[in-house]
Design an enzyme around this catalytic site. Structure first.
Site, PDB file in Angstrom:
ATOM      1  N   ASN A   1       1.950   6.045  -2.551  1.00 27.57           N
ATOM      2  CA  ASN A   1       2.052   5.276  -1.311  1.00 27.57           C
ATOM      3  C   ASN A   1       2.610   3.891  -1.611  1.00 27.57           C
ATOM      4  OD1 ASN A   1      -0.512   4.856  -2.553  1.00 27.57           O
ATOM      5  ND2 ASN A   1      -1.439   4.202  -0.635  1.00 27.57           N
ATOM      6  N   ILE A   2       3.361   3.400  -0.641  1.00 26.03           N
ATOM      7  CA  ILE A   2       4.064   2.112  -0.778  1.00 26.03           C
ATOM      8  C   ILE A   2       3.769   1.304   0.488  1.00 26.03           C
ATOM      9  CG2 ILE A   2       6.326   1.015  -1.020  1.00 26.03           C
ATOM     10  CD1 ILE A   2       7.290   3.780  -2.209  1.00 26.03           C
TER      11      ILE A   2
ATOM     12  N   ILE B   1       3.815  -2.190   2.887  1.00 25.56           N
ATOM     13  CA  ILE B   1       4.706  -3.290   3.238  1.00 25.56           C
ATOM     14  C   ILE B   1       3.902  -4.305   4.049  1.00 25.56           C
ATOM     15  CG2 ILE B   1       6.880  -3.848   4.459  1.00 25.56           C
ATOM     16  CD1 ILE B   1       7.201  -1.981   1.932  1.00 25.56           C
ATOM     17  N   SER B   2       4.193  -5.584   3.839  1.00 28.30           N
ATOM     18  CA  SER B   2       3.356  -6.636   4.435  1.00 28.30           C
ATOM     19  C   SER B   2       3.325  -6.582   5.961  1.00 28.30           C
ATOM     20  CB  SER B   2       3.812  -8.008   3.956  1.00 28.30           C
ATOM     21  OG  SER B   2       5.177  -8.174   4.245  1.00 28.30           O
ATOM     22  N   SER B   3       4.381  -6.078   6.583  1.00 28.25           N
ATOM     23  CA  SER B   3       4.349  -5.936   8.045  1.00 28.25           C
ATOM     24  C   SER B   3       3.785  -4.571   8.463  1.00 28.25           C
ATOM     25  CB  SER B   3       5.740  -6.150   8.638  1.00 28.25           C
ATOM     26  OG  SER B   3       6.657  -5.228   8.110  1.00 28.25           O
TER      27      SER B   3
ATOM     28  N   CYS C   1       3.387   6.933   3.101  1.00 27.56           N
ATOM     29  CA  CYS C   1       2.361   7.698   2.382  1.00 27.56           C
ATOM     30  C   CYS C   1       2.964   8.358   1.134  1.00 27.56           C
ATOM     31  CB  CYS C   1       1.808   8.802   3.270  1.00 27.56           C
ATOM     32  SG  CYS C   1       0.795   8.228   4.639  1.00 27.56           S
TER      33      CYS C   1
ATOM     34  N   GLU D   1       2.659  11.400   0.108  1.00 26.22           N
ATOM     35  CA  GLU D   1       3.216  12.734   0.370  1.00 26.22           C
ATOM     36  C   GLU D   1       4.654  12.635   0.856  1.00 26.22           C
ATOM     37  OE1 GLU D   1       0.372  11.414   1.380  1.00 26.22           O
ATOM     38  OE2 GLU D   1      -1.103  12.942   1.948  1.00 26.22           O
TER      39      GLU D   1
ATOM     40  N   CYS E   1      -2.456  12.744   6.051  1.00 19.37           N
ATOM     41  CA  CYS E   1      -2.551  12.238   7.425  1.00 19.37           C
ATOM     42  C   CYS E   1      -1.744  13.147   8.359  1.00 19.37           C
ATOM     43  CB  CYS E   1      -2.057  10.791   7.503  1.00 19.37           C
ATOM     44  SG  CYS E   1      -0.257  10.634   7.483  1.00 19.37           S
TER      45      CYS E   1
ATOM     46  N   CYS F   1       2.087  13.105   7.865  1.00 24.71           N
ATOM     47  CA  CYS F   1       2.522  13.856   6.679  1.00 24.71           C
ATOM     48  C   CYS F   1       2.406  15.363   6.902  1.00 24.71           C
ATOM     49  CB  CYS F   1       1.727  13.421   5.449  1.00 24.71           C
ATOM     50  SG  CYS F   1       2.183  11.756   4.889  1.00 24.71           S
TER      51      CYS F   1
HETATM   52  N1  THU Z   1      -2.117   7.267   2.632  1.00 22.77           N
HETATM   53  C1  THU Z   1      -1.364   8.151   1.942  1.00 22.77           C
HETATM   54  O1  THU Z   1      -0.563   7.768   1.083  1.00 22.77           O
HETATM   55  N2  THU Z   1      -1.513   9.466   2.216  1.00 22.77           N
HETATM   56  C2  THU Z   1      -2.412   9.968   3.097  1.00 22.77           C
HETATM   57  O2  THU Z   1      -2.402  11.156   3.345  1.00 22.77           O
HETATM   58  C3  THU Z   1      -3.383   9.083   3.734  1.00 22.77           C
HETATM   59  C4  THU Z   1      -3.053   7.635   3.677  1.00 22.77           C
HETATM   60  C5  THU Z   1      -1.979   5.838   2.332  1.00 22.77           C
HETATM   61  C6  THU Z   1      -1.289   5.015   3.374  1.00 22.77           C
HETATM   62  C7  THU Z   1      -1.816   3.629   3.046  1.00 22.77           C
HETATM   63  O3  THU Z   1      -1.033   3.069   2.021  1.00 22.77           O
HETATM   64  C8  THU Z   1      -3.198   3.885   2.497  1.00 22.77           C
HETATM   65  O4  THU Z   1      -3.243   5.239   2.149  1.00 22.77           O
HETATM   66  C9  THU Z   1      -4.318   3.574   3.452  1.00 22.77           C
HETATM   67  O5  THU Z   1      -4.102   4.176   4.669  1.00 22.77           O
END
Ligand code: THU
Length: 133
Positions: A42-43, A45-47, A53, A55, A85, A88
């Protein structure tokens, strides 16, 4: 399908998570139809809204390298069994209607689902088929 390898790759990808805002690390791996594995983290961003995610990072890497179908997705997060989520799940649906979703805490501790268990009665590319010109 080597599920433990997929989980290992997702665990390695989780190390790369860029999560300065949530501190919630997620890693994912994707198995393509022809047996290649792509990974993502997951990456954030400040905004906030551009946040991606793990995935989707992995899936988009695979698709952008020319793959069209995915057979499996493994995900490891920072909670006890982190599930993909809703967004995804829909993206997985686009490229892997019959995909297996592996939700793992570790290489030995995981659960496995078919996508249609996590996203029943889904909408997908076939629904638009007879609308194409
Ligand atoms: N996140 C994922 O990378 N995958 C998921 O299936 C659930 C949520 C990340 C998004 C965000 O960076 C952090 O988890 C909190 O929501």
């Amino acid at each position: 399908m080597d599920k433990r390898l997929l989980i290992k790759k997702a665990l390695e990808a989780r190390e790369k998570a860029y999560v300065p805002y949530s501190n919630f690390r997620v890693g994912a791996s994707v198995l393509t139809e022809d047996g290649e594995i792509y990974t993502g983290c997951n990456i954030e961003i400040s905004s906030y809204s551009p946040t991606l995610c793990a995935e989707r990072t992995a899936i988009f890497k695979a698709i952008s390298e020319g793959h069209k179908r995915i057979k499996a997705v493994a995900v490891v997060g920072d909670s006890d069994f982190t599930y993909p989520c809703g967004v995804c799940r829909q993206v997985i649906r686009e490229f892997g209607k019959d995909a297996i979703i592996i939700v793992a805490n570790s290489e030995k501790d995981y659960k496995e689902y078919r996508l249609d268990e996590l996203l029943p009665h889904s909408f997908g590319p076939e629904d638009l088929e007879n609308k194409k010109k």
